[in-house]
Motif scaffolding. Sequence first.
Motif, PDB file in Angstrom:
ATOM      1  N   ASP A   1       7.630 -11.079  -8.948  1.00 63.72           N
ATOM      2  CA  ASP A   1       8.503 -11.056 -10.119  1.00 63.72           C
ATOM      3  C   ASP A   1       7.732 -11.354 -11.406  1.00 63.72           C
ATOM      4  O   ASP A   1       7.995 -10.754 -12.453  1.00 63.72           O
ATOM      5  CB  ASP A   1       9.656 -12.048  -9.962  1.00 63.72           C
ATOM      6  CG  ASP A   1      10.664 -11.615  -8.900  1.00 63.72           C
ATOM      7  OD1 ASP A   1      10.624 -10.437  -8.484  1.00 63.72           O
ATOM      8  OD2 ASP A   1      11.483 -12.471  -8.487  1.00 63.72           O
ATOM      9  N   LEU A   2       6.781 -12.257 -11.323  1.00 62.73           N
ATOM     10  CA  LEU A   2       5.955 -12.586 -12.483  1.00 62.73           C
ATOM     11  C   LEU A   2       5.129 -11.382 -12.916  1.00 62.73           C
ATOM     12  O   LEU A   2       5.074 -11.041 -14.098  1.00 62.73           O
ATOM     13  CB  LEU A   2       5.043 -13.769 -12.143  1.00 62.73           C
ATOM     14  CG  LEU A   2       4.024 -14.202 -13.191  1.00 62.73           C
ATOM     15  CD1 LEU A   2       4.724 -14.621 -14.480  1.00 62.73           C
ATOM     16  CD2 LEU A   2       3.185 -15.343 -12.650  1.00 62.73           C
ATOM     17  N   ARG A   3       4.514 -10.719 -11.945  1.00 62.37           N
ATOM     18  CA  ARG A   3       3.719  -9.524 -12.252  1.00 62.37           C
ATOM     19  C   ARG A   3       4.581  -8.439 -12.874  1.00 62.37           C
ATOM     20  O   ARG A   3       4.217  -7.832 -13.892  1.00 62.37           O
ATOM     21  CB  ARG A   3       3.040  -8.997 -10.977  1.00 62.37           C
ATOM     22  CG  ARG A   3       2.233  -7.724 -11.210  1.00 62.37           C
ATOM     23  CD  ARG A   3       1.570  -7.240  -9.950  1.00 62.37           C
ATOM     24  NE  ARG A   3       2.483  -6.909  -8.877  1.00 62.37           N
ATOM     25  CZ  ARG A   3       3.190  -5.781  -8.795  1.00 62.37           C
ATOM     26  NH1 ARG A   3       3.120  -4.871  -9.753  1.00 62.37           N
ATOM     27  NH2 ARG A   3       3.984  -5.558  -7.759  1.00 62.37           N
TER      28      ARG A   3
ATOM     29  N   GLN B   1      -1.551  -9.476  -0.781  1.00 59.72           N
ATOM     30  CA  GLN B   1      -1.329 -10.492   0.247  1.00 59.72           C
ATOM     31  C   GLN B   1      -0.459 -11.636  -0.271  1.00 59.72           C
ATOM     32  O   GLN B   1       0.391 -12.143   0.453  1.00 59.72           O
ATOM     33  CB  GLN B   1      -2.665 -11.029   0.757  1.00 59.72           C
ATOM     34  CG  GLN B   1      -3.418 -10.022   1.585  1.00 59.72           C
ATOM     35  CD  GLN B   1      -4.824 -10.490   1.932  1.00 59.72           C
ATOM     36  OE1 GLN B   1      -5.399 -11.343   1.264  1.00 59.72           O
ATOM     37  NE2 GLN B   1      -5.374  -9.928   3.010  1.00 59.72           N
ATOM     38  N   TRP B   2      -0.659 -12.036  -1.525  1.00 53.68           N
ATOM     39  CA  TRP B   2       0.184 -13.079  -2.119  1.00 53.68           C
ATOM     40  C   TRP B   2       1.628 -12.621  -2.179  1.00 53.68           C
ATOM     41  O   TRP B   2       2.544 -13.369  -1.863  1.00 53.68           O
ATOM     42  CB  TRP B   2      -0.271 -13.418  -3.534  1.00 53.68           C
ATOM     43  CG  TRP B   2      -1.566 -14.153  -3.662  1.00 53.68           C
ATOM     44  CD1 TRP B   2      -2.271 -14.783  -2.682  1.00 53.68           C
ATOM     45  CD2 TRP B   2      -2.304 -14.336  -4.862  1.00 53.68           C
ATOM     46  NE1 TRP B   2      -3.409 -15.346  -3.201  1.00 53.68           N
ATOM     47  CE2 TRP B   2      -3.457 -15.092  -4.535  1.00 53.68           C
ATOM     48  CE3 TRP B   2      -2.128 -13.933  -6.179  1.00 53.68           C
ATOM     49  CZ2 TRP B   2      -4.404 -15.459  -5.490  1.00 53.68           C
ATOM     50  CZ3 TRP B   2      -3.073 -14.290  -7.124  1.00 53.68           C
ATOM     51  CH2 TRP B   2      -4.193 -15.053  -6.778  1.00 53.68           C
ATOM     52  N   GLU B   3       1.826 -11.367  -2.608  1.00 48.44           N
ATOM     53  CA  GLU B   3       3.184 -10.841  -2.772  1.00 48.44           C
ATOM     54  C   GLU B   3       3.889 -10.615  -1.440  1.00 48.44           C
ATOM     55  O   GLU B   3       5.117 -10.608  -1.393  1.00 48.44           O
ATOM     56  CB  GLU B   3       3.151  -9.546  -3.591  1.00 48.44           C
ATOM     57  CG  GLU B   3       2.797  -9.788  -5.046  1.00 48.44           C
ATOM     58  CD  GLU B   3       2.837  -8.531  -5.895  1.00 48.44           C
ATOM     59  OE1 GLU B   3       3.135  -7.434  -5.364  1.00 48.44           O
ATOM     60  OE2 GLU B   3       2.576  -8.650  -7.109  1.00 48.44           O
ATOM     61  N   ARG B   4       3.148 -10.427  -0.375  1.00 48.89           N
ATOM     62  CA  ARG B   4       3.741 -10.283   0.955  1.00 48.89           C
ATOM     63  C   ARG B   4       3.862 -11.632   1.664  1.00 48.89           C
ATOM     64  O   ARG B   4       4.425 -11.704   2.752  1.00 48.89           O
ATOM     65  CB  ARG B   4       2.908  -9.318   1.804  1.00 48.89           C
ATOM     66  CG  ARG B   4       2.988  -7.880   1.342  1.00 48.89           C
ATOM     67  CD  ARG B   4       2.382  -6.918   2.351  1.00 48.89           C
ATOM     68  NE  ARG B   4       1.099  -7.307   2.895  1.00 48.89           N
ATOM     69  CZ  ARG B   4      -0.093  -6.912   2.431  1.00 48.89           C
ATOM     70  NH1 ARG B   4      -0.158  -6.099   1.393  1.00 48.89           N
ATOM     71  NH2 ARG B   4      -1.207  -7.317   3.013  1.00 48.89           N
ATOM     72  N   GLY B   5       3.318 -12.677   1.079  1.00 45.64           N
ATOM     73  CA  GLY B   5       3.381 -14.000   1.675  1.00 45.64           C
ATOM     74  C   GLY B   5       2.353 -14.246   2.769  1.00 45.64           C
ATOM     75  O   GLY B   5       2.448 -15.228   3.496  1.00 45.64           O
ATOM     76  N   GLU B   6       1.373 -13.363   2.885  1.00 42.91           N
ATOM     77  CA  GLU B   6       0.334 -13.536   3.901  1.00 42.91           C
ATOM     78  C   GLU B   6      -0.657 -14.629   3.523  1.00 42.91           C
ATOM     79  O   GLU B   6      -1.240 -15.263   4.387  1.00 42.91           O
ATOM     80  CB  GLU B   6      -0.409 -12.216   4.124  1.00 42.91           C
ATOM     81  CG  GLU B   6       0.454 -11.147   4.754  1.00 42.91           C
ATOM     82  CD  GLU B   6      -0.256  -9.810   4.847  1.00 42.91           C
ATOM     83  OE1 GLU B   6      -1.460  -9.722   4.492  1.00 42.91           O
ATOM     84  OE2 GLU B   6       0.389  -8.843   5.275  1.00 42.91           O
TER      85      GLU B   6
ATOM     86  N   ALA C   1       6.008 -15.848  -2.577  1.00 49.42           N
ATOM     87  CA  ALA C   1       5.604 -14.446  -2.678  1.00 49.42           C
ATOM     88  C   ALA C   1       6.470 -13.684  -3.676  1.00 49.42           C
ATOM     89  O   ALA C   1       5.962 -12.950  -4.533  1.00 49.42           O
ATOM     90  CB  ALA C   1       5.662 -13.790  -1.299  1.00 49.42           C
ATOM     91  N   ARG C   2       7.773 -13.874  -3.587  1.00 54.86           N
ATOM     92  CA  ARG C   2       8.695 -13.166  -4.480  1.00 54.86           C
ATOM     93  C   ARG C   2       8.480 -13.567  -5.942  1.00 54.86           C
ATOM     94  O   ARG C   2       8.561 -12.732  -6.846  1.00 54.86           O
ATOM     95  CB  ARG C   2      10.140 -13.464  -4.036  1.00 54.86           C
ATOM     96  CG  ARG C   2      11.198 -12.803  -4.850  1.00 54.86           C
ATOM     97  CD  ARG C   2      11.142 -11.303  -4.642  1.00 54.86           C
ATOM     98  NE  ARG C   2      12.114 -10.661  -5.489  1.00 54.86           N
ATOM     99  CZ  ARG C   2      12.674  -9.518  -5.193  1.00 54.86           C
ATOM    100  NH1 ARG C   2      12.371  -8.904  -4.085  1.00 54.86           N
ATOM    101  NH2 ARG C   2      13.543  -8.984  -6.012  1.00 54.86           N
TER     102      ARG C   2
END
Length: 108
Positions: free
Chosen positions: A55-57, A80-85, A50-51
């Motif tokens: 960071d890429l974005r 959701q990807w960035e929160r790890g869901e 997620a991190r």
Amino acid sequence: MKKKTKQYRSPVMASIHETAEGLHAAGLMSKLTMRKFDEMWLTPIPRLKARQIRDLRLREGASQAVFARYLNVTTGIISQWERGEKQPRGTSLKLLALVARNGLDAVA
């Protein structure tokens, strides 16, 4: 119909692959072996945490909405990807790998 041109990372890799294609054409290498050989040349796609996605974005200076448009997904999926869901898979994961390697312009 135009024949697809293959691109290789180096002249050595091109020679090795062309030799394998010749062995397959001569009947000395099975179709299954040739398929496995072709898979070896694919660039591995690492899973992103997620991190790493966030960071890429941020490295590319894109909002979630803009990043989502480039990847042809919804803003909610990026969140959701960035929160790890959820984890990106398939084409989305491949596009993220391209962005990580070549920047956002690679998928524009």
